[in-house]
Design a protein around this motif. Structure first.
Motif, mmCIF file in Angstrom:
data_model
loop_
_atom_site.group_PDB
_atom_site.id
_atom_site.type_symbol
_atom_site.label_atom_id
_atom_site.label_comp_id
_atom_site.label_asym_id
_atom_site.label_seq_id
_atom_site.Cartn_x
_atom_site.Cartn_y
_atom_site.Cartn_z
ATOM 1 N N VAL A 1 -8.496 -44.575 112.327
ATOM 2 C CA VAL A 1 -7.717 -43.034 112.528
ATOM 3 C C VAL A 1 -6.875 -43.164 114.046
ATOM 4 N N LEU A 2 -7.531 -44.035 115.181
ATOM 5 C CA LEU A 2 -6.670 -44.053 116.239
ATOM 6 C C LEU A 2 -5.435 -45.166 116.020
ATOM 7 N N GLY A 3 -5.821 -46.222 115.172
ATOM 8 C CA GLY A 3 -4.413 -47.099 114.731
ATOM 9 C C GLY A 3 -3.227 -46.467 114.060
ATOM 10 N N LEU A 4 -3.841 -45.391 113.157
ATOM 11 C CA LEU A 4 -2.592 -44.750 112.608
ATOM 12 C C LEU A 4 -1.941 -43.899 113.553
ATOM 13 N N CYS A 5 -2.511 -43.144 114.194
ATOM 14 C CA CYS A 5 -2.025 -42.296 115.267
ATOM 15 C C CYS A 5 -1.037 -43.080 116.177
ATOM 16 N N LEU A 6 -1.596 -44.414 116.350
ATOM 17 C CA LEU A 6 -0.517 -45.208 117.337
ATOM 18 C C LEU A 6 0.580 -45.778 116.593
ATOM 19 N N MET A 7 0.299 -45.950 115.389
ATOM 20 C CA MET A 7 1.564 -46.444 114.462
ATOM 21 C C MET A 7 2.573 -45.252 114.275
ATOM 22 N N ILE A 8 2.050 -44.003 114.107
ATOM 23 C CA ILE A 8 3.125 -43.123 113.873
ATOM 24 C C ILE A 8 3.808 -42.600 115.313
ATOM 25 N N LEU A 9 3.059 -42.678 116.200
ATOM 26 C CA LEU A 9 3.655 -42.076 117.531
ATOM 27 C C LEU A 9 4.575 -42.833 118.329
ATOM 28 N N ALA A 10 3.933 -44.059 118.486
ATOM 29 C CA ALA A 10 4.562 -45.083 119.293
ATOM 30 C C ALA A 10 6.070 -45.612 118.578
ATOM 31 N N PRO A 11 6.469 -45.827 117.385
ATOM 32 C CA PRO A 11 7.843 -46.003 117.311
ATOM 33 C C PRO A 11 8.837 -44.915 117.534
ATOM 34 N N ILE A 12 8.404 -43.761 117.710
ATOM 35 C CA ILE A 12 9.063 -42.526 117.875
ATOM 36 C C ILE A 12 9.794 -42.628 119.321
ATOM 37 N N GLY A 13 9.062 -42.985 120.172
ATOM 38 C CA GLY A 13 9.380 -42.999 121.770
ATOM 39 C C GLY A 13 10.300 -44.207 121.933
ATOM 40 N N GLY A 14 9.835 -45.419 121.224
ATOM 41 C CA GLY A 14 10.391 -46.827 121.194
ATOM 42 C C GLY A 14 11.897 -46.604 120.871
ATOM 43 N N LEU A 15 12.114 -45.923 119.640
ATOM 44 C CA LEU A 15 13.308 -45.847 119.116
ATOM 45 C C LEU A 15 14.337 -44.981 119.924
ATOM 46 N N ARG A 16 13.687 -43.935 120.390
ATOM 47 C CA ARG A 16 14.406 -43.042 121.136
ATOM 48 C C ARG A 16 14.912 -43.836 122.601
ATOM 49 N N ASN A 17 13.931 -44.663 122.988
ATOM 50 C CA ASN A 17 14.597 -45.515 124.287
ATOM 51 C C ASN A 17 15.639 -46.471 123.863
ATOM 52 N N ILE A 18 15.632 -47.027 122.727
ATOM 53 C CA ILE A 18 16.532 -48.248 122.310
ATOM 54 C C ILE A 18 17.866 -47.201 122.276
ATOM 55 N N ILE A 19 17.924 -46.267 121.694
ATOM 56 C CA ILE A 19 18.971 -45.471 121.087
ATOM 57 C C ILE A 19 19.726 -45.030 122.620
ATOM 58 N N LYS A 20 19.021 -44.483 123.702
ATOM 59 C CA LYS A 20 19.179 -44.009 124.857
ATOM 60 C C LYS A 20 19.865 -45.335 125.674
ATOM 61 N N ASN A 21 19.448 -46.440 125.625
ATOM 62 C CA ASN A 21 19.859 -47.541 126.355
ATOM 63 C C ASN A 21 21.109 -48.263 125.509
ATOM 64 N N ALA A 22 21.294 -48.164 124.328
ATOM 65 C CA ALA A 22 22.512 -48.629 123.596
ATOM 66 C C ALA A 22 23.525 -47.656 123.757
ATOM 67 N N SER A 23 23.370 -46.617 124.268
ATOM 68 C CA SER A 23 24.507 -45.372 124.366
ATOM 69 C C SER A 23 25.501 -45.825 125.395
ATOM 70 N N HIS A 24 24.799 -46.759 126.395
ATOM 71 C CA HIS A 24 25.751 -47.170 127.336
ATOM 72 C C HIS A 24 25.601 -48.713 127.667
ATOM 73 N N TYR A 25 25.305 -49.222 126.436
ATOM 74 C CA TYR A 25 25.327 -50.856 126.537
ATOM 75 C C TYR A 25 26.717 -51.457 126.034
ATOM 76 N N LYS A 26 27.094 -52.333 126.983
ATOM 77 C CA LYS A 26 28.300 -53.126 126.489
ATOM 78 C C LYS A 26 27.690 -54.450 125.475
ATOM 79 N N PHE A 27 28.269 -54.302 124.279
ATOM 80 C CA PHE A 27 28.058 -55.386 123.392
ATOM 81 C C PHE A 27 28.288 -56.858 124.097
ATOM 82 N N PHE A 28 27.200 -57.729 123.824
ATOM 83 C CA PHE A 28 27.350 -58.986 124.537
ATOM 84 C C PHE A 28 27.757 -58.894 125.779
ATOM 85 N N GLY A 29 27.265 -58.090 126.609
ATOM 86 C CA GLY A 29 27.621 -57.704 128.097
ATOM 87 C C GLY A 29 26.612 -58.602 129.073
#
Length: 458
Positions: free
Chosen positions: A430-458
């Motif tokens: 149960v704890l592992g399932l909660c972790l699997m569902i919740l953690a990628p949401i925050g990680g994906l948001r951070n990737i999108i947030k960082n990518a918005s001002h990232y220069k490709f091959f910068g």
């Protein structure tokens, strides 16, 4: 499915012991044995318990430990301490389960994670469940370690070289780090990288110690704050989810534990689980000595202003920070190889057993060079350290580390309902399932947030 391990069992498949009525059976067995002797996981079984210890330290204590103070800043004191301790206990328990299940069928060794999955879920379903998750874990670690190695090399350069010198892109440092693996990737099996792994394990303990001692030396920062750094409830929640993934990523050794145990010799009288468990206990003591001081002291000194890599927050003394970052580079070189070896084994098994390629150094050369190049390219495209840890930690490592071993245990041993074993495993699931569902949401948001001002091959 599993690999036969006793001399008696092996002799029963000796071509000389077969009659002339079964020549094709003899031929297939001899060919299969030759392939197994060539594949990375099953080619050498001479490891000692201390090999298992430093292989597990190398596999586990890596990029994750450097992000733990940052994870604490998003979790807070109470939840952070509870999650750290709970993760250490749960993952030690699930690791024990995997060590025990390695030889649960007399005469067989489940040398690979997917072989254990096949025993638990069936031939096809076991592959479909385990192989994608394990590949995501191992490939993602290699990508993150490319980013970590390049970032640490850049930190060394920026610290040592004058401030007015031209800026060198992170891309080039990742390429420099990758160049080492274009050479080391040709080492054939786990035992051949034992020296690299030992050096990496020593380095992990060294830079972890430097991280928390240098934090103490720098002292409590002026106006340090321990409140959540999010500016609104939504941002705070996403950061909390991402931090869960950071913690999950820190306990990543389960994805290679069966492959490590496969290198230890085993007989019915002295099964491999004895020395393997001894090595795991030593490794987890080292893990505790690395993780808890870095996480708690780093967060206490810097509060919610800490960077997602604690070494970036430390600026002085310069020589110590340079040394720590070089230790990180050496460590992730070994860690990359530990996680790449099972991937090499999967690729080479597919090519040789399914596609009927001839086992050769040329095949090994091209497959491994291609793999290193691909992980380098992805790392250059997505060098978002914190976001990568959170996303991959939750999406991939939570299943294989926190609850998949428990599901396998329930499927194979079938403990009595509501017994201690049954309840413990379901709590972990149960704890592992909660972790699997919740953690990628925050990680994906951070990737999108960082990518918005990232220069490709910068």
């Amino acid at each position: 499915m599993g690999t036969q391990y006793t001399d008696d069992v092996k002799s029963s498949f000796d071509p000389k012991s077969q009659t002339e009525d079964t020549p094709s059976f003899d031929e297939r067995t001899a060919e299969q044995k030759a392939i197994d002797d060539w594949l990375p996981i099953t080619s050498s079984r001479h490891a000692k318990w201390y090999y298992a210890a430093f292989h597990n330290v190398t596999a586990m204590v890596g990029a994750g430990v450097l992000s733990l103070p940052y994870a604490m800043s998003n979790l807070g004191w109470g939840p952070g301490v509870v999650i750290l301790i709970l993760s250490w206990v749960i993952t030690l328990y699930t690791l024990w389960q995997m060590v025990e299940m390695h030889e649960m069928v007399p005469g067989k060794r489940f040398d690979r994670y997917h072989e254990l999955g096949q025993e638990a879920f069936g031939e096809k379903l076991g592959l479909y469940i385990v192989v994608p998750q394990q590949l995501i874990c191992e490939v993602s670690v290699c990508i993150v370690y490319m980013v970590t190695g390049g970032t640490s090399l850049k930190k060394v350069h920026d610290t040592v070289v004058c401030d007015d010198c031209p800026r060198i892109k992170l891309t080039f440092f990742i390429m420099i780090f990758a160049s080492v693996h274009f050479v080391l990737s040709h080492l054939p099996n786990f035992n051949s990288i034992s020296g690299v792994s030992l050096a990496a394990a020593v380095m992990s303990l060294s830079y972890s110690t430097i991280a928390w001692t240098a934090s103490i030396h720098k002292g409590l920062q002026e106006n340090v704050q321990y409140g959540y750094k999010g500016t609104n409830p939504s941002e705070t929640t996403f950061n909390f989810f991402n931090a869960l993934g950071d913690v999950a990523f820190a306990y990543a050794g389960h994805n290679v534990v069966l492959e490590i145990q496969a290198t230890i010799p085993s007989t019915p009288e002295k099964p491999s689980k004895g020395p393997m468990w001894r090595g795991v206990v030593v490794a987890y003591i080292v893990v505790a000595l690395c993780y808890f001081p870095v996480a708690l002291i780093g967060y206490y000194m810097f509060g919610n202003a800490v960077d997602d890599n604690i070494l970036i927050s430390l600026e002085k003394p310069k020589w110590l920070i340079v040394a720590a970052n070089m230790f990180v580079v050496i460590h992730v070189i070994g860690s990359y190889q530990i996680y790449a070896m099972p991937v090499f084994d999967m690729i080479e098994t597919l090519l040789v057993k399914q596609l009927n390629f001839k086992p050769s150094w040329i095949l090994r050369f091209y497959t491994r060079i291609t793999y290193v190049a691909l992980t380098m390219f992805v790392a250059i495209c997505l060098p978002f350290f914190g976001g990568l840890l959170g996303f991959f930690g939750g999406f991939a490592f939570a299943p294989t580390t926190y609850f998949l071993p428990c599901i396998m245990w329930l499927a194979i041993y079938k403990p009595k309902r509501f017994s201690l074993s049954w309840c413990t495993n379901w709590i972990c699931i149960v704890l592992g399932l909660c972790l699997m569902i919740l953690a990628p949401i925050g990680g994906l948001r951070n990737i999108i947030k960082n990518a918005s001002h990232y220069k490709f091959f910068g």
